[in-house]
Design a protein around this motif. Sequence first.
Motif, mmCIF file in Angstrom:
data_model
loop_
_atom_site.group_PDB
_atom_site.id
_atom_site.type_symbol
_atom_site.label_atom_id
_atom_site.label_comp_id
_atom_site.label_asym_id
_atom_site.label_seq_id
_atom_site.Cartn_x
_atom_site.Cartn_y
_atom_site.Cartn_z
ATOM 1 N N ASN A 118 0.891 -0.869 0.134
ATOM 2 C CA ASN A 118 0.208 0.119 0.038
ATOM 3 C C ASN A 118 0.739 1.136 -0.238
ATOM 4 O O ASN A 118 1.819 1.732 0.853
ATOM 5 C CB ASN A 118 -0.880 -0.007 1.475
ATOM 6 N N LEU A 119 0.162 1.824 -0.493
ATOM 7 C CA LEU A 119 1.469 3.594 -1.038
ATOM 8 C C LEU A 119 0.852 4.445 -0.387
ATOM 9 O O LEU A 119 0.976 5.323 -0.033
ATOM 10 C CB LEU A 119 1.513 3.772 -2.580
ATOM 11 N N ARG A 120 -0.674 4.736 -0.395
ATOM 12 C CA ARG A 120 -1.624 5.554 -0.176
ATOM 13 C C ARG A 120 -3.378 4.948 0.249
ATOM 14 O O ARG A 120 -3.724 3.980 -1.140
ATOM 15 C CB ARG A 120 -1.665 6.813 -0.476
ATOM 16 N N GLN A 121 -4.002 5.022 1.286
ATOM 17 C CA GLN A 121 -5.539 4.278 1.298
ATOM 18 C C GLN A 121 -6.008 5.566 1.922
ATOM 19 O O GLN A 121 -6.127 5.342 3.161
ATOM 20 C CB GLN A 121 -5.544 3.116 1.880
ATOM 21 N N GLU A 122 -7.105 6.145 1.013
ATOM 22 C CA GLU A 122 -7.944 7.363 2.111
ATOM 23 C C GLU A 122 -9.019 7.904 1.279
ATOM 24 O O GLU A 122 -9.096 7.287 0.094
ATOM 25 C CB GLU A 122 -6.740 8.210 2.471
ATOM 26 N N ILE A 123 -10.089 8.365 1.737
ATOM 27 C CA ILE A 123 -11.328 9.049 1.286
ATOM 28 C C ILE A 123 -10.783 10.053 0.932
ATOM 29 O O ILE A 123 -10.219 11.254 1.289
ATOM 30 C CB ILE A 123 -12.095 9.207 2.486
ATOM 31 N N ALA A 124 -11.095 10.376 -0.739
ATOM 32 C CA ALA A 124 -10.663 12.082 -0.991
ATOM 33 C C ALA A 124 -11.688 12.700 -2.238
ATOM 34 O O ALA A 124 -12.736 11.913 -2.357
ATOM 35 C CB ALA A 124 -8.730 11.976 -2.239
ATOM 36 N N LEU A 125 -11.394 13.483 -2.275
ATOM 37 C CA LEU A 125 -12.077 13.809 -3.430
ATOM 38 C C LEU A 125 -11.494 13.881 -4.785
ATOM 39 O O LEU A 125 -10.157 13.965 -5.043
ATOM 40 C CB LEU A 125 -12.193 15.631 -3.302
ATOM 41 N N PRO A 126 -12.736 13.508 -6.215
ATOM 42 C CA PRO A 126 -11.841 12.626 -6.852
ATOM 43 C C PRO A 126 -11.709 14.064 -7.937
ATOM 44 O O PRO A 126 -12.042 15.821 -7.908
ATOM 45 C CB PRO A 126 -13.093 13.180 -7.678
ATOM 46 N N ASN A 127 -10.651 13.842 -9.633
ATOM 47 C CA ASN A 127 -10.253 14.326 -9.712
ATOM 48 C C ASN A 127 -11.209 14.989 -11.021
ATOM 49 O O ASN A 127 -11.775 13.858 -11.278
ATOM 50 C CB ASN A 127 -8.760 13.739 -9.962
ATOM 51 N N VAL A 143 -12.674 6.647 -1.841
ATOM 52 C CA VAL A 143 -11.777 5.976 -1.720
ATOM 53 C C VAL A 143 -10.836 5.723 -2.895
ATOM 54 O O VAL A 143 -10.676 4.986 -3.826
ATOM 55 C CB VAL A 143 -12.161 4.446 -1.449
ATOM 56 N N VAL A 144 -9.772 5.991 -2.549
ATOM 57 C CA VAL A 144 -8.284 6.191 -2.741
ATOM 58 C C VAL A 144 -7.838 4.910 -2.328
ATOM 59 O O VAL A 144 -7.165 5.076 -1.368
ATOM 60 C CB VAL A 144 -7.376 7.431 -3.063
ATOM 61 N N LEU A 145 -7.018 4.181 -3.182
ATOM 62 C CA LEU A 145 -6.132 3.018 -2.846
ATOM 63 C C LEU A 145 -4.589 3.090 -3.979
ATOM 64 O O LEU A 145 -5.192 3.001 -5.433
ATOM 65 C CB LEU A 145 -6.828 1.807 -2.727
ATOM 66 N N ASP A 146 -3.773 3.235 -3.960
ATOM 67 C CA ASP A 146 -2.866 3.701 -4.826
ATOM 68 C C ASP A 146 -1.994 2.124 -4.108
ATOM 69 O O ASP A 146 -1.715 1.985 -2.752
ATOM 70 C CB ASP A 146 -1.681 4.455 -4.377
ATOM 71 N N ARG A 147 -1.102 1.315 -4.899
ATOM 72 C CA ARG A 147 -0.130 0.195 -4.448
ATOM 73 C C ARG A 147 0.751 -0.143 -5.367
ATOM 74 O O ARG A 147 0.553 -0.051 -6.735
ATOM 75 C CB ARG A 147 -1.376 -0.787 -4.654
ATOM 76 N N ASP A 172 -11.593 2.635 3.116
ATOM 77 C CA ASP A 172 -10.213 3.089 3.273
ATOM 78 C C ASP A 172 -9.615 2.683 4.580
ATOM 79 O O ASP A 172 -8.775 2.414 4.995
ATOM 80 C CB ASP A 172 -10.581 4.755 3.353
ATOM 81 N N LYS A 173 -10.426 2.119 5.478
ATOM 82 C CA LYS A 173 -10.153 1.549 6.732
ATOM 83 C C LYS A 173 -9.714 -0.082 6.852
ATOM 84 O O LYS A 173 -8.822 -0.971 7.716
ATOM 85 C CB LYS A 173 -10.816 1.978 7.892
ATOM 86 N N MET A 174 -9.922 -0.716 5.797
ATOM 87 C CA MET A 174 -9.803 -1.800 5.446
ATOM 88 C C MET A 174 -8.632 -2.585 5.964
ATOM 89 O O MET A 174 -7.987 -1.761 4.507
ATOM 90 C CB MET A 174 -11.323 -2.404 4.471
ATOM 91 N N PRO A 175 -7.896 -3.477 6.338
ATOM 92 C CA PRO A 175 -6.332 -3.716 5.642
ATOM 93 C C PRO A 175 -6.300 -4.649 4.877
ATOM 94 O O PRO A 175 -7.315 -5.564 3.725
ATOM 95 C CB PRO A 175 -6.053 -4.458 6.881
ATOM 96 N N MET A 176 -5.599 -4.044 3.778
ATOM 97 C CA MET A 176 -5.860 -3.965 2.338
ATOM 98 C C MET A 176 -4.373 -4.956 1.898
ATOM 99 O O MET A 176 -3.835 -4.829 0.948
ATOM 100 C CB MET A 176 -5.821 -3.263 0.903
ATOM 101 N N GLU A 177 -3.286 -5.455 2.643
ATOM 102 C CA GLU A 177 -2.074 -5.044 2.194
ATOM 103 C C GLU A 177 -2.250 -6.497 2.060
ATOM 104 O O GLU A 177 -2.423 -7.514 3.110
ATOM 105 C CB GLU A 177 -0.792 -5.307 4.102
ATOM 106 N N ASN A 178 -1.289 -7.030 0.562
ATOM 107 C CA ASN A 178 -1.223 -9.002 0.598
ATOM 108 C C ASN A 178 -3.236 -8.437 0.474
ATOM 109 O O ASN A 178 -3.302 -10.248 -0.244
ATOM 110 C CB ASN A 178 -0.923 -8.813 1.282
ATOM 111 N N ARG A 179 -3.843 -8.155 -0.419
ATOM 112 C CA ARG A 179 -5.188 -8.380 -0.911
ATOM 113 C C ARG A 179 -5.829 -8.276 -1.543
ATOM 114 O O ARG A 179 -5.458 -7.146 -2.092
ATOM 115 C CB ARG A 179 -6.330 -8.118 0.441
#
Length: 259
Positions: A118-127, A143-147, A172-179
């Motif tokens: 995971n590089l980034r995992q959070e709530i944001a506004l869209p571009n 929900v932004v998820l960069d990996r 955004d709060k869910m553990p996503m490492e290696n999922r």
Amino acid sequence: MEARDTPEFADLLLPTNRSKSAPLWSQVKSALSQLILKGELSEHAQLPSEAELCLRFGVSRTVVREALSQLVNERMIYKLQGKGAFVAGRRDEQDFIGTTLSFSGELADKSKTVSHRNLRQEIALPNVRMCKLLGISSDTPVVVLDRLLSVDGHPRFIVRCALPEHFVPGLDKMPMENRSLYDTIGRQYGIRLVRAERWIEATSAGPEEVKLLQVPLGSPLLGIESVGSNDRGEKIEYYTSLYLTDRSRLHFSVVAPNF
């Protein structure tokens, strides 16, 4: 170990036969091809320098350069500026571009070990681009998820996803490492992507990609943009990615449209 440091390898490079009808460059190319195909040269092993190849084969640098150029065109070797020529790695065929399969899901089916960092995992506004392709307003949270995805320990893919939060509350709060993202949204939210539109373009590695993918600056990459929809036509996932293709090639199935 580099090929040039292996005495046994040097002994395999024999002078060309000028009595043969085959051009000298073709003889050099054939000799190197056979060493690669027989496994005498391992993946990513460095070839001897052009000067060394000239000496071993008894030919000019023009002949050696033509042979190497042909091997590059056939994707048997690759060159790195200022470093020399190397044996290309075996390329796995991958179909994820032409299907709704995820990259990691497809490779898992091929018994590859895929890891996610995971590089980034959070709530944001869209571009602006997210708004257009997902069909949402600029004030709709996503929900932004960069990996960074690696295959068998080798960095391969930087992917940056955005999903409208109302489809995946709590992601955004869910553990996503290696999922797997697709497996997670399927299990947690009952979401299954059945359609995707994708755009592909050639690009190159910048400073951030150099660090994450461990490649030289300017290395060729494939840029991919995608928007995926569920069976109701709702646009669920938008992503952009940078894909290192030195160990793979992408496969498409093309079907003629019905008239």
